[in-house]
Design an enzyme around this catalytic site. Structure first.
Site, PDB file in Angstrom:
ATOM      1  N   PHE A 233      66.960  91.237   9.536  1.00 47.60           N
ATOM      2  CA  PHE A 233      66.198  90.974  10.766  1.00 47.60           C
ATOM      3  C   PHE A 233      66.896  91.715  11.925  1.00 47.60           C
ATOM      4  O   PHE A 233      67.297  91.116  12.918  1.00 47.60           O
ATOM      5  CB  PHE A 233      66.086  89.469  11.092  1.00 47.60           C
ATOM      6  CG  PHE A 233      65.527  88.636   9.970  1.00 47.60           C
ATOM      7  CD1 PHE A 233      64.151  88.535   9.800  1.00 47.60           C
ATOM      8  CD2 PHE A 233      66.368  87.960   9.087  1.00 47.60           C
ATOM      9  CE1 PHE A 233      63.616  87.752   8.771  1.00 47.60           C
ATOM     10  CE2 PHE A 233      65.843  87.190   8.054  1.00 47.60           C
ATOM     11  CZ  PHE A 233      64.474  87.072   7.898  1.00 47.60           C
ATOM     12  N   CYS A 341      67.528  80.634  16.081  1.00 53.03           N
ATOM     13  CA  CYS A 341      67.162  80.521  17.501  1.00 53.03           C
ATOM     14  C   CYS A 341      66.093  79.437  17.692  1.00 53.03           C
ATOM     15  O   CYS A 341      65.435  79.386  18.720  1.00 53.03           O
ATOM     16  CB  CYS A 341      66.685  81.859  18.049  1.00 53.03           C
ATOM     17  SG  CYS A 341      65.313  82.555  17.139  1.00 53.03           S
TER      18      CYS A 341
HETATM   19  N1  SAH Z   1      69.016  90.643  15.339  1.00 51.35           N
HETATM   20  C1  SAH Z   1      68.135  91.136  16.376  1.00 51.35           C
HETATM   21  C2  SAH Z   1      67.024  90.195  16.745  1.00 51.35           C
HETATM   22  C3  SAH Z   1      66.147  89.748  15.607  1.00 51.35           C
HETATM   23  S1  SAH Z   1      64.641  89.062  16.139  1.00 51.35           S
HETATM   24  C4  SAH Z   1      68.962  91.468  17.622  1.00 51.35           C
HETATM   25  O1  SAH Z   1      70.063  90.918  17.774  1.00 51.35           O
HETATM   26  O2  SAH Z   1      68.498  92.257  18.432  1.00 51.35           O
HETATM   27  C5  SAH Z   1      63.820  88.820  14.647  1.00 51.35           C
HETATM   28  C6  SAH Z   1      63.348  90.077  13.950  1.00 51.35           C
HETATM   29  O3  SAH Z   1      62.829  89.672  12.684  1.00 51.35           O
HETATM   30  C7  SAH Z   1      62.243  90.859  14.624  1.00 51.35           C
HETATM   31  O4  SAH Z   1      62.673  92.173  14.812  1.00 51.35           O
HETATM   32  C8  SAH Z   1      61.063  90.827  13.621  1.00 51.35           C
HETATM   33  O5  SAH Z   1      60.384  92.071  13.537  1.00 51.35           O
HETATM   34  C9  SAH Z   1      61.778  90.552  12.332  1.00 51.35           C
HETATM   35  N2  SAH Z   1      61.029  89.867  11.258  1.00 51.35           N
HETATM   36  C10 SAH Z   1      60.212  88.804  11.355  1.00 51.35           C
HETATM   37  N3  SAH Z   1      59.798  88.398  10.131  1.00 51.35           N
HETATM   38  C11 SAH Z   1      60.372  89.242   9.222  1.00 51.35           C
HETATM   39  C12 SAH Z   1      60.367  89.326   7.807  1.00 51.35           C
HETATM   40  N4  SAH Z   1      59.694  88.465   7.050  1.00 51.35           N
HETATM   41  N5  SAH Z   1      61.100  90.299   7.224  1.00 51.35           N
HETATM   42  C13 SAH Z   1      61.813  91.173   7.961  1.00 51.35           C
HETATM   43  N6  SAH Z   1      61.866  91.120   9.321  1.00 51.35           N
HETATM   44  C14 SAH Z   1      61.149  90.172   9.942  1.00 51.35           C
END
Ligand code: SAH
Length: 397
Positions: A233, A341
């Site tokens: 993520f 979060c």
């Molecule tokens: N770690 C990042 C923030 C993550 S926010 C930072 O510190 O900047 C959550 C992220 O999860 C988003 O970018 C979204 O696109 C992604 N996401 C949501 N569901 C997902 C899934 N099933 N598989 C992969 N990514 C996913």
């Protein structure tokens, strides 16, 4: 049932039930609609005096005719001039950041209730301010003007940009409006956090651009990261970019291609080699875990699984699945950085879930750090909703 009574000499007044009054006296700042007994002369978004049923003063609040949170307290005292109070609060919020924010020119300048400015969020990215208005009161024209002029005086930004969440405006029964520049002309810049550079584009990205609440956690994670690392993520690569100088190889996974495209540009900006993988994280972890792929450092930073209390059970299952798979993939001596979060998942729920995942994975977890949101996202002790981010850094053996 809300009783509407004719305006009296007292002006705009909201009377709250015994339960609502008790909540305010306990230090909270919200009263739900079900605890409103009467409203007097009140229009959507007005600043109101709050009374208990015996007519005793409880302070001043901002009223919403649409939200379940009917009033948000702004002062324990009567407020004669709301725009003047607003200006003072903005100056206080800026002064607080001057004292506590380090090693970055991107941080949250105003965090709604936590800065006693309910319904207003302002983030700074270098010389661009990104503003979000979430309530009727903050959307009123004289209030917007006071906010914009005070931010301009205090921070001298080149640009102020308003990021609109269409759904929030709809729920708050506000007229639709588009995200747009409020002042200035340029829409993009480069900002730095902990010496790492990032592209920022006011007109793109999720939320207000970057997840600034993770800024200090990225620096903390980098202290322990080593070997082969997987940032799950990863969005625009914040953790991966912090880890890369310390690790032999870093891969970042996200399901959003636009986010990964920015991540790739960020890697180039910092002259770092990182592999970006567009995939569903659940599927990828399952495949990797069963094919025997191993890592020394894994970051898990999923989106909020529990958006409401009702989702809690499903959310905990989601966290458990992710963490269990990650633990099975970590080599002895590995580092797990696991985040949530979701406000509805408490720190103890989250630690309990990790303990259970560790038992199922037959490994031992040593807590290195139990962390929360960056200090520019303040937590008010009497308003639990202001604390939402959990970030656990653990050593696996
Ligand atoms: N770690 C990042 C923030 C993550 S926010 C930072 O510190 O900047 C959550 C992220 O999860 C988003 O970018 C979204 O696109 C992604 N996401 C949501 N569901 C997902 C899934 N099933 N598989 C992969 N990514 C996913």
């Amino acid at each position: 049932m809300v009783r509407r009574v004719a305006p009296s000499d007292s002006g705009l007044t909201v009377t709250v039930s015994t339960r609502g009054a008790a909540r305010l006296k306990a230090g909270h700042v919200w009263v739900y609609r079900s605890d409103i007994v009467a409203v007097e002369g009140v229009t959507p978004g007005s600043a109101v005096a709050v009374r208990d049923e015996r007519g005793r003063n409880l302070g001043s609040a901002l009223y919403s005719s649409a939200s379940q949170i009917a009033i948000r307290l702004i002062s324990r005292e009567p407020v004669a001039d709301f725009p003047a109070l607003l200006r003072q609060r903005i100056r206080d919020a800026i002064a607080y950041r001057e004292r506590i924010v380090r090693d970055t020119n991107a941080y949250r300048v105003i965090f709604s209730e936590a800065d006693f400015l309910p319904g207003l969020i302002v983030d700074r990215y270098d010389d661009i301010l990104s503003m979000q208005i979430l309530t009727q009161a903050m959307d009123a024209e004289p209030v917007r003007e006071a906010v914009i002029s005070e931010l301009t005086a205090g921070l001298r930004p080149a640009v102020i940009f308003e990021r609109v969440d269409a759904r929030v405006r709809q729920l708050e029964e506000l007229a639709p409006r588009d995200s747009a520049l409020v002042s200035g002309v340029k829409g993009s810049t480069i900002f730095t956090m902990n010496g790492v550079k990032f592209h920022f584009d006011a007109l793109e990205g999720q939320k207000t651009g970057a997840f600034l609440d993770q800024r200090e956690n990225c620096a903390a994670a980098a202290q322990y990261a080593h070997g082969e690392a997987l940032d799950v993520f990863c969005y625009q690569g914040a953790f991966a970019l912090h880890l890369a100088p310390r690790c032999a190889h870093v891969s970042g996974v996200d399901s959003s291609r636009p986010a990964l495209e920015v991540a790739d540009r960020n890697a180039a900006l910092n002259r770092l080699e990182i592999e970006w993988i567009e995939a569903n994280a659940f599927d990828l972890l399952k495949d990797y875990a069963s094919s025997g792929q191993r890592y020394d450092t894994i970051i898990l930073d999923p989106p909020a699984f529990a958006k409401s209390k009702r989702d809690l059970d499903a959310a905990m299952r989601g966290y458990k699945e992710l963490n269990l798979r990650a633990l099975k993939m970590l080599r002895p001596g590995g580092i797990l950085v696991s985040c949530s979060c979701s406000y509805h998942v408490s720190q103890s729920d989250f630690l309990g879930m990790l303990a259970s995942a560790a038992r199922d994975a037959h490994c031992t977890l040593r807590l290195i750090e139990v962390r929360g949101q960056a200090k520019d996202h303040p937590i008010l002790l009497n308003v639990p909703e202001t604390a939402y981010l959990k970030c656990v850094i653990a050593y696996v053996s």
